[in-house]
Design an enzyme around this catalytic site. Structure first.
Site, PDB file in Angstrom:
ATOM      1  N   HIS A  65      -1.483   6.748   7.954  1.00  0.00           N
ATOM      2  CA  HIS A  65      -0.603   7.734   7.298  1.00  0.00           C
ATOM      3  C   HIS A  65      -1.323   9.057   7.054  1.00  0.00           C
ATOM      4  CE1 HIS A  65       3.163   5.668   6.577  1.00  0.00           C
ATOM      5  NE2 HIS A  65       2.567   4.634   6.021  1.00  0.00           N
ATOM      6  N   GLY A 109       0.842  -1.186   0.000  1.00  0.00           N
ATOM      7  CA  GLY A 109       0.000   0.000   0.000  1.00  0.00           C
ATOM      8  C   GLY A 109       0.877   1.236   0.000  1.00  0.00           C
ATOM      9  N   HIS A 128      -3.022   0.445   8.559  1.00  0.00           N
ATOM     10  CA  HIS A 128      -1.689   1.029   8.393  1.00  0.00           C
ATOM     11  C   HIS A 128      -1.740   2.216   7.423  1.00  0.00           C
ATOM     12  CE1 HIS A 128       2.837   0.648   7.829  1.00  0.00           C
ATOM     13  NE2 HIS A 128       2.483   1.433   6.823  1.00  0.00           N
ATOM     14  N   CYS A 160       7.205  -0.508   6.516  1.00  0.00           N
ATOM     15  CA  CYS A 160       6.664   0.655   5.814  1.00  0.00           C
ATOM     16  C   CYS A 160       7.697   1.140   4.806  1.00  0.00           C
ATOM     17  CB  CYS A 160       6.375   1.757   6.840  1.00  0.00           C
ATOM     18  SG  CYS A 160       5.711   3.269   6.130  1.00  0.00           S
ATOM     19  N   LEU A 161       7.222   1.543   3.631  1.00  0.00           N
ATOM     20  CA  LEU A 161       8.149   2.047   2.612  1.00  0.00           C
ATOM     21  C   LEU A 161       8.824   3.340   3.058  1.00  0.00           C
ATOM     22  CD1 LEU A 161       6.039   1.405  -0.616  1.00  0.00           C
ATOM     23  CD2 LEU A 161       8.000   0.080   0.203  1.00  0.00           C
ATOM     24  N   GLN A 203       3.003   9.893   1.697  1.00  0.00           N
ATOM     25  CA  GLN A 203       4.294   9.211   1.513  1.00  0.00           C
ATOM     26  C   GLN A 203       4.982   9.621   0.215  1.00  0.00           C
ATOM     27  OE1 GLN A 203       2.575   5.086   2.457  1.00  0.00           O
ATOM     28  NE2 GLN A 203       4.695   4.944   3.168  1.00  0.00           N
TER      29      GLN A 203
HETATM   30 ZN    ZN Z   1       3.507   2.855   5.673  1.00  0.00          ZN
END
Ligand code: ZN
Length: 191
Positions: A148, A49, A144, A102-103, A54
């Site tokens: 964000h 995701g 999650h 997480c990225l 992000q």
């Molecule tokens: Zn994340």
């Protein structure tokens, strides 16, 4: 389409509350092409995701997709889903312990408590209303990503810091027990 840079932990944009979009903003061609870029960036980074903040856009848009991801062979598949202005409501008080990464947080994983079921109310990318339930491991992915949009990163929710691990130490010491828990969850909820 374009692959966008991914904000890393410490970037202020990851700590803001992202703002809602109006339907008019969502339907603008530039916003539709941003949604395409968000999806392409998620796929390029092999994430499950990706939320708009992000990629440095503090707006309430997120993409989720789990296919045959070699990073998460135990994860039930989720077809490509774009959520705009999502609202999640827990469907039960029951939680499960999810190992997350997480990225925006390179090479760090940790155990986060998540609700086993959530009601999802949102728009799709065309502004059509969505209203459905998500249960099991997939519910953790939704929580999650929606976090964000409120400036919350999974590390904030790790109750026991001794669970922090790199991908390598996760694989070596924690993955087997986690996959057992996941199997039980997937057997119960089918997701
Ligand atoms: Zn994340």
């Amino acid at each position: 389409m374009a692959v966008l840079p991914i904000a890393q932990i410490g970037e202020p944009v990851l700590r803001e509350r992202s703002r809602e979009l109006t339907r008019e903003e969502l339907l603008a061609p530039t916003m539709q092409s941003f949604v395409d870029d968000l999806i392409e960036t998620m796929r390029h980074a092999k994430g499950a995701g990706l939320a708009a903040p992000q990629v440095f856009r503090p707006i309430r848009v997120q993409a989720i997709e789990v296919g045959d991801n070699p990073r998460y062979p135990y994860k039930p598949k989720i077809p490509l889903t774009v959520l705009v202005n999502p609202k999640l409501t827990p469907l039960s008080a029951e939680i499960f312990q999810n190992y997350e990464g997480c990225l925006s947080v390179p090479n760090l994983r940790g155990v986060v408590p998540r609700f086993v079921g959530v009601r999802v109310e949102a728009w799709d990318r065309h502004g059509e209303a969505l209203d459905y339930e998500v249960w099991g491991l997939s519910a953790g992915t939704y929580q999650h990503e929606t976090d964000h949009l409120d400036g919350t990163i999974f590390v904030d929710r790790v109750a026991d810091p001794s669970t922090f691990a790199t991908w390598e130490t996760f694989r070596a010491h924690h993955e087997a027990a986690f996959v057992e828990r996941v199997r039980a969850l997937v057997a119960r909820f089918g997701a």
